[in-house]
Write an enzyme that holds these catalytic residues in place. Structure first.
Site, PDB file in Angstrom:
ATOM      1  N   GLN A  56      -4.185   5.881  -1.867  1.00  0.00           N
ATOM      2  CA  GLN A  56      -5.043   7.012  -2.210  1.00  0.00           C
ATOM      3  C   GLN A  56      -4.485   7.788  -3.390  1.00  0.00           C
ATOM      4  OE1 GLN A  56      -4.051  10.404   0.921  1.00  0.00           O
ATOM      5  NE2 GLN A  56      -4.153   8.393   1.925  1.00  0.00           N
TER       6      GLN A  56
ATOM      7  N   HIS B 292      -5.173  11.980  -5.302  1.00  0.00           N
ATOM      8  CA  HIS B 292      -5.772  13.295  -5.114  1.00  0.00           C
ATOM      9  C   HIS B 292      -6.163  13.895  -6.466  1.00  0.00           C
ATOM     10  CE1 HIS B 292      -4.370  12.791  -1.088  1.00  0.00           C
ATOM     11  NE2 HIS B 292      -3.106  12.848  -1.439  1.00  0.00           N
TER      12      HIS B 292
ATOM     13  N   GLU C 241       1.376  17.140  -2.932  1.00  0.00           N
ATOM     14  CA  GLU C 241       2.082  17.070  -1.653  1.00  0.00           C
ATOM     15  C   GLU C 241       3.508  16.575  -1.836  1.00  0.00           C
ATOM     16  OE1 GLU C 241      -0.882  14.567   0.182  1.00  0.00           O
ATOM     17  OE2 GLU C 241       0.422  12.810   0.047  1.00  0.00           O
TER      18      GLU C 241
ATOM     19  N   ARG D 179      -9.767   7.139  -1.990  1.00  0.00           N
ATOM     20  CA  ARG D 179      -9.076   5.952  -1.480  1.00  0.00           C
ATOM     21  C   ARG D 179      -9.320   4.740  -2.369  1.00  0.00           C
ATOM     22  NH1 ARG D 179     -11.070   8.891   2.720  1.00  0.00           N
ATOM     23  NH2 ARG D 179      -9.531   9.573   4.256  1.00  0.00           N
TER      24      ARG D 179
ATOM     25  N   HIS E 111      -0.733   6.351  -4.166  1.00  0.00           N
ATOM     26  CA  HIS E 111       0.369   6.230  -3.230  1.00  0.00           C
ATOM     27  C   HIS E 111      -0.141   5.821  -1.857  1.00  0.00           C
ATOM     28  CE1 HIS E 111      -1.151  10.350  -2.699  1.00  0.00           C
ATOM     29  NE2 HIS E 111      -0.733  10.267  -1.445  1.00  0.00           N
TER      30      HIS E 111
END
Length: 397
Positions: A96, A98, A133, A279, A260
């Site tokens: 995926q 972001h 993240e 995804r 990642h």
């Protein structure tokens, strides 16, 4: 100080044992993937201030400046800007990426205008926020992070001796890096039908054979993904990515556009308060290829593994280029650590036990797996517990 009651999400990829072991509970046999600590409306933690349990997001909404501090509200708005998790992967998560903050705002507005329900399986943007993240390993943690150099990815594919990969290898060897990676990933995601089935099956057999000679290396990780997601073209996409193995205490930061996947292991994860995911493989869920290719950053490079040294008070700080969250790991010695700053904090004990003491003399004991929310009252809190490990999540002001 508020003791947190947290929800564990039972995603299918979750470990059946890791989170129960952290919490001192007997496994149920069902997967337990993520324990959420924070005020995300999807599964907010709960606190009890004498009137029964209340969700932390509603407590914060009732008086944001008291709970978060005026500076945090002015900087991030009237909601806790981060979400802390314990993530326990027993099988691979999807590959995926972001979006950036701008991409998230634009995408969310477009899907809202189109009337796509927020829980629709083909919806990309669940909110208007970005989702940088950080993952910090609690045990050995294996994953994929960022693109390999095209020449390295080509050599890896060539070593498998799968003729169907030759066009990808030629692309990776003949074009500039960003173009090569974009064209290769696009070609992988365009595979369908018998050609896709045949190619994935051949690659799966090849990585299984290669893994026999290197049971702890990258091929073993790819072989694990192949077994867990038979027939998924994400296996070929995974060959474009760096394989990484974190030891306990090591961490990875994942910014916008970085592809990642987490393969297996347990870690403490912190992110901006968002659920936006694009995804690209190892998943039965929706893949929006054009939007994914728009969001992904086609920049090769080795993962930057964070290995911070301990400060005098036992703090290991994991630096990141965003302000919505700041993560530290404390290895406590004989002297307590003193936590300062007029900002909201969540503390999670992952080893031993600790006692929190506030400026007014109030105390709260945390055993392994327990956590607390500290409102932004501008006073110091001491954390004591020789030999214990505590993670601290807060913001940068």
């Amino acid at each position: 100080m508020d003791r947190l009651q947290n929800t564990v999400r039972p995603y299918a990829w979750g470990s059946t044992t890791a989170i129960p072991a952290l919490l001192g509970q007997q496994p149920t046999g069902e997967p337990q993937a993520e324990m959420w600590l924070g005020a995300h409306p999807g599964d907010s933690s709960r606190v009890d201030r004498g009137n029964g349990p209340a969700t932390l997001d509603t407590v914060i909404a009732a008086d944001p400046e008291r709970e978060l501090g005026a500076a945090a509200v002015a900087r991030f708005g009237p909601a806790l800007p981060f979400l802390l998790k314990v993530l326990a992967a027993g099988r691979p998560l999807s590959i995926q990426a972001h979006p950036t903050l701008e991409q998230a705002r634009t995408g969310y507005a477009a899907e809202e205008a189109a009337g796509i329900p927020v829980d629709a399986p083909h919806r990309n943007y669940k909110d208007a926020n970005h989702k940088p993240e950080l993952i910090c390993a609690l045990d050995e943690f294996e994953g994929l992070c960022g693109f390999r150099e095209p020449a390295e990815a080509a050599a890896l594919m060539a070593s498998l001796a799968v003729a169907a990969l030759d066009p990808l290898i030629d692309t990776l060897r003949s074009k500039p890096a960003p173009e090569a990676l974009a064209d290769a990933l696009s070609a992988v995601l365009s595979l369908t039908g018998e050609k896709a089935e045949h190619t994935v099956a051949e690659v799966a057999r090849a990585v299984e054979a290669a893994a026999e000679g290197d049971p702890s290396g990258a091929m073993a990780g790819y072989a694990f993904a192949a077994r867990e997601f038979p027939g998924d073209t994400g296996l070929i996409a995974a060959l474009l990515l760096n394989h990484v193995r974190l030891q306990p205490g090591e961490a990875l930061y994942l910014g916008a556009g970085v592809p990642h996947a987490y393969l297996r292991g347990t870690g403490v994860e912190i992110m901006a308060n968002s659920d936006n995911v694009l995804r690209c493989g190892l998943t039965p869920k929706h893949i929006d290829v054009p939007e994914l290719l728009r969001v992904v950053r086609f920049e090769p490079g080795a993962p930057d593994v964070l290995r911070p040294a301990a400060a005098a008070d036992g703090e290991h700080h994991y630096p990141v280029p965003v302000d919505e969250f700041r993560l530290s790991r404390y290895t406590l010695g004989a002297e307590p650590a003193v936590l300062r700053g007029p900002a909201p904090q969540i503390l999670l004990c992952t080893e031993g036990s600790v006692r929190l003491t506030s400026a007014d003399g109030g105390t709260l004991d945390l055993a392994r797996g327990q956590s607390a929310f500290l409102p932004a009252d501008g006073t110091d809190t001491t954390v004591a517990g020789p030999g214990a490990t505590v993670f601290r999540a807060t913001v940068t002001l």
